[in-house]
Scaffold this motif. Structure first.
Motif, PDB file in Angstrom:
ATOM      1  N   VAL A 168     -12.515  -6.886  -5.454  1.00  0.00           N
ATOM      2  CA  VAL A 168     -12.854  -5.465  -5.390  1.00  0.00           C
ATOM      3  C   VAL A 168     -14.101  -5.273  -6.253  1.00  0.00           C
ATOM      4  CG1 VAL A 168     -12.078  -3.134  -6.014  1.00  0.00           C
ATOM      5  CG2 VAL A 168     -10.434  -4.786  -5.069  1.00  0.00           C
ATOM      6  N   PRO A 169     -15.129  -4.562  -5.745  1.00  0.00           N
ATOM      7  CA  PRO A 169     -16.367  -4.438  -6.523  1.00  0.00           C
ATOM      8  C   PRO A 169     -16.150  -3.718  -7.854  1.00  0.00           C
ATOM      9  CG  PRO A 169     -16.481  -3.123  -4.497  1.00  0.00           C
ATOM     10  CD  PRO A 169     -15.194  -3.869  -4.473  1.00  0.00           C
ATOM     11  N   ALA A 170     -16.947  -4.130  -8.820  1.00  0.00           N
ATOM     12  CA  ALA A 170     -16.879  -3.533 -10.158  1.00  0.00           C
ATOM     13  C   ALA A 170     -17.281  -2.065 -10.113  1.00  0.00           C
ATOM     14  CB  ALA A 170     -17.794  -4.285 -11.109  1.00  0.00           C
ATOM     15  N   ALA A 171     -16.685  -1.280 -10.996  1.00  0.00           N
ATOM     16  CA  ALA A 171     -17.049   0.135 -11.108  1.00  0.00           C
ATOM     17  C   ALA A 171     -18.483   0.230 -11.617  1.00  0.00           C
ATOM     18  CB  ALA A 171     -16.094   0.836 -12.051  1.00  0.00           C
TER      19      ALA A 171
ATOM     20  N   LEU B 228      -7.903  -2.135   0.081  1.00  0.00           N
ATOM     21  CA  LEU B 228      -7.704  -2.584  -1.302  1.00  0.00           C
ATOM     22  C   LEU B 228      -6.191  -2.696  -1.469  1.00  0.00           C
ATOM     23  CD1 LEU B 228     -10.256  -0.276  -3.188  1.00  0.00           C
ATOM     24  CD2 LEU B 228     -10.673  -2.391  -1.923  1.00  0.00           C
ATOM     25  N   ARG B 229      -5.664  -3.872  -1.208  1.00  0.00           N
ATOM     26  CA  ARG B 229      -4.209  -4.070  -1.129  1.00  0.00           C
ATOM     27  C   ARG B 229      -3.472  -3.675  -2.411  1.00  0.00           C
ATOM     28  NH1 ARG B 229      -5.837  -9.206   0.324  1.00  0.00           N
ATOM     29  NH2 ARG B 229      -4.616 -10.038  -1.405  1.00  0.00           N
ATOM     30  N   LYS B 230      -4.037  -4.030  -3.550  1.00  0.00           N
ATOM     31  CA  LYS B 230      -3.369  -3.773  -4.831  1.00  0.00           C
ATOM     32  C   LYS B 230      -3.947  -2.557  -5.535  1.00  0.00           C
ATOM     33  CE  LYS B 230      -2.263  -8.635  -5.320  1.00  0.00           C
ATOM     34  NZ  LYS B 230      -2.375  -9.855  -6.140  1.00  0.00           N
ATOM     35  N   GLY B 231      -4.711  -1.764  -4.798  1.00  0.00           N
ATOM     36  CA  GLY B 231      -5.332  -0.580  -5.364  1.00  0.00           C
ATOM     37  C   GLY B 231      -6.749  -0.865  -5.813  1.00  0.00           C
TER      38      GLY B 231
ATOM     39  N   ARG C 249       6.083  -6.311  -9.281  1.00  0.00           N
ATOM     40  CA  ARG C 249       6.141  -5.791  -7.918  1.00  0.00           C
ATOM     41  C   ARG C 249       5.688  -4.338  -7.879  1.00  0.00           C
ATOM     42  NH1 ARG C 249      11.731  -8.800  -6.077  1.00  0.00           N
ATOM     43  NH2 ARG C 249      10.903 -10.868  -6.487  1.00  0.00           N
ATOM     44  N   PHE C 250       5.245  -3.923  -6.687  1.00  0.00           N
ATOM     45  CA  PHE C 250       4.732  -2.563  -6.541  1.00  0.00           C
ATOM     46  C   PHE C 250       4.979  -2.089  -5.117  1.00  0.00           C
ATOM     47  CE2 PHE C 250       1.372  -5.352  -5.196  1.00  0.00           C
ATOM     48  CZ  PHE C 250       0.696  -4.682  -4.184  1.00  0.00           C
ATOM     49  N   THR C 251       4.784  -0.814  -4.902  1.00  0.00           N
ATOM     50  CA  THR C 251       4.881  -0.238  -3.574  1.00  0.00           C
ATOM     51  C   THR C 251       3.482   0.080  -3.068  1.00  0.00           C
ATOM     52  OG1 THR C 251       5.800   1.587  -2.270  1.00  0.00           O
ATOM     53  CG2 THR C 251       5.249   2.074  -4.545  1.00  0.00           C
ATOM     54  N   ARG C 252       3.274  -0.049  -1.771  1.00  0.00           N
ATOM     55  CA  ARG C 252       1.957   0.248  -1.194  1.00  0.00           C
ATOM     56  C   ARG C 252       1.626   1.739  -1.323  1.00  0.00           C
ATOM     57  NH1 ARG C 252      -0.352  -4.307  -0.705  1.00  0.00           N
ATOM     58  NH2 ARG C 252       0.629  -5.893   0.552  1.00  0.00           N
ATOM     59  N   ARG C 253       2.643   2.599  -1.140  1.00  0.00           N
ATOM     60  CA  ARG C 253       2.400   4.044  -1.251  1.00  0.00           C
ATOM     61  C   ARG C 253       1.941   4.380  -2.658  1.00  0.00           C
ATOM     62  NH1 ARG C 253       7.277   7.468   0.786  1.00  0.00           N
ATOM     63  NH2 ARG C 253       5.943   9.070  -0.094  1.00  0.00           N
ATOM     64  N   GLY C 254       0.813   5.062  -2.741  1.00  0.00           N
ATOM     65  CA  GLY C 254       0.264   5.445  -4.042  1.00  0.00           C
ATOM     66  C   GLY C 254      -0.576   4.359  -4.683  1.00  0.00           C
ATOM     67  N   THR C 255      -0.653   3.174  -4.056  1.00  0.00           N
ATOM     68  CA  THR C 255      -1.404   2.065  -4.633  1.00  0.00           C
ATOM     69  C   THR C 255      -2.506   1.579  -3.691  1.00  0.00           C
ATOM     70  OG1 THR C 255       0.554   1.328  -5.864  1.00  0.00           O
ATOM     71  CG2 THR C 255      -1.217  -0.275  -5.584  1.00  0.00           C
TER      72      THR C 255
ATOM     73  N   SER D 135     -10.161  -7.577  -8.839  1.00  0.00           N
ATOM     74  CA  SER D 135      -8.928  -8.104  -8.258  1.00  0.00           C
ATOM     75  C   SER D 135      -9.266  -8.690  -6.889  1.00  0.00           C
ATOM     76  CB  SER D 135      -7.899  -6.991  -8.099  1.00  0.00           C
ATOM     77  OG  SER D 135      -6.826  -7.424  -7.283  1.00  0.00           O
ATOM     78  N   LYS D 136      -8.857  -9.908  -6.624  1.00  0.00           N
ATOM     79  CA  LYS D 136      -9.149 -10.550  -5.339  1.00  0.00           C
ATOM     80  C   LYS D 136      -8.118 -10.114  -4.306  1.00  0.00           C
ATOM     81  CE  LYS D 136     -11.877 -14.278  -7.041  1.00  0.00           C
ATOM     82  NZ  LYS D 136     -12.408 -15.564  -6.730  1.00  0.00           N
ATOM     83  N   SER D 137      -8.152  -8.817  -4.018  1.00  0.00           N
ATOM     84  CA  SER D 137      -7.157  -8.236  -3.118  1.00  0.00           C
ATOM     85  C   SER D 137      -7.793  -7.269  -2.116  1.00  0.00           C
ATOM     86  CB  SER D 137      -6.086  -7.516  -3.930  1.00  0.00           C
ATOM     87  OG  SER D 137      -6.666  -6.483  -4.704  1.00  0.00           O
TER      88      SER D 137
END
Length: 161
Positions: free
Chosen positions: A157-160, A107-110, A5-11, A115-117
């Motif tokens: 999310v696109p690759a770096a 970018l939901r998960k950062g 689990r994670f928080t949206r703030r900072g991510t 990541s499919k987010s």
């Protein structure tokens, strides 16, 4: 089931893109970080909407007193972002002026490549207004968005580069 689990703030990251070249509305890495894209995240104070809801259609019939339903039309919630106001720079106010069209990319998960987010909402700025208060809090302004087309959800999310 195990979860990390994670928080949206900072991510979670929010970007505003003026344009996306691909007709599938999936931005490339240069589009996210170049002159076409603006990372809104550091200035965001509050978020509302940016969700897709389905409006079910009732299907009553004579055989029962129970009314079932089937999926109906999809619709995006009213969506807005509240920003901290900058005392000397009006770049965000200019970028998000009433009537401006573009894309809110989340970018939901950062920023995790592949990541499919990633969700993309085609939008038009419906209104932008300062908020006023006598409370001891930072000055803010709110931007309301009209979602103008079907959002693209759960893409990589696109690759770096």
């Amino acid at each position: 089931m195990s979860q990390q689990r994670f928080t949206r703030r900072g991510t979670t990251k929010f970007f505003f893109l003026k344009d996306i070249v691909a007709k599938e509305l999936i931005p490339t890495r240069p589009e996210l970080g170049g002159t076409n894209g603006t990372d809104l995240s550091p200035a965001i104070s509050d978020i509302e909407g940016f969700a897709v809801e389905n409006t079910p259609i009732d299907t009553p019939d004579l055989a029962t007193e129970f009314t079932g339903n089937i999926p109906g039309e999809d619709k995006a919630d009213n969506s807005s972002l509240t920003f901290y106001e900058d005392k000397v720079d009006n770049a965000l106010e200019t970028l998000l002026a009433k009537g401006v069209e573009g894309y809110v990319v989340i970018l939901r998960k950062g920023d995790i490549p592949q990541s499919k987010s990633m969700d993309i909402f085609p939008v038009r700025v419906g209104s932008r207004s300062s908020t006023y208060t006598t409370a001891s809090e930072p000055a803010k302004f709110k931007v309301s968005f009209n979602v103008t087309g079907k959002p693209v959800q759960d893409v990589a999310v696109p690759a770096a580069v």
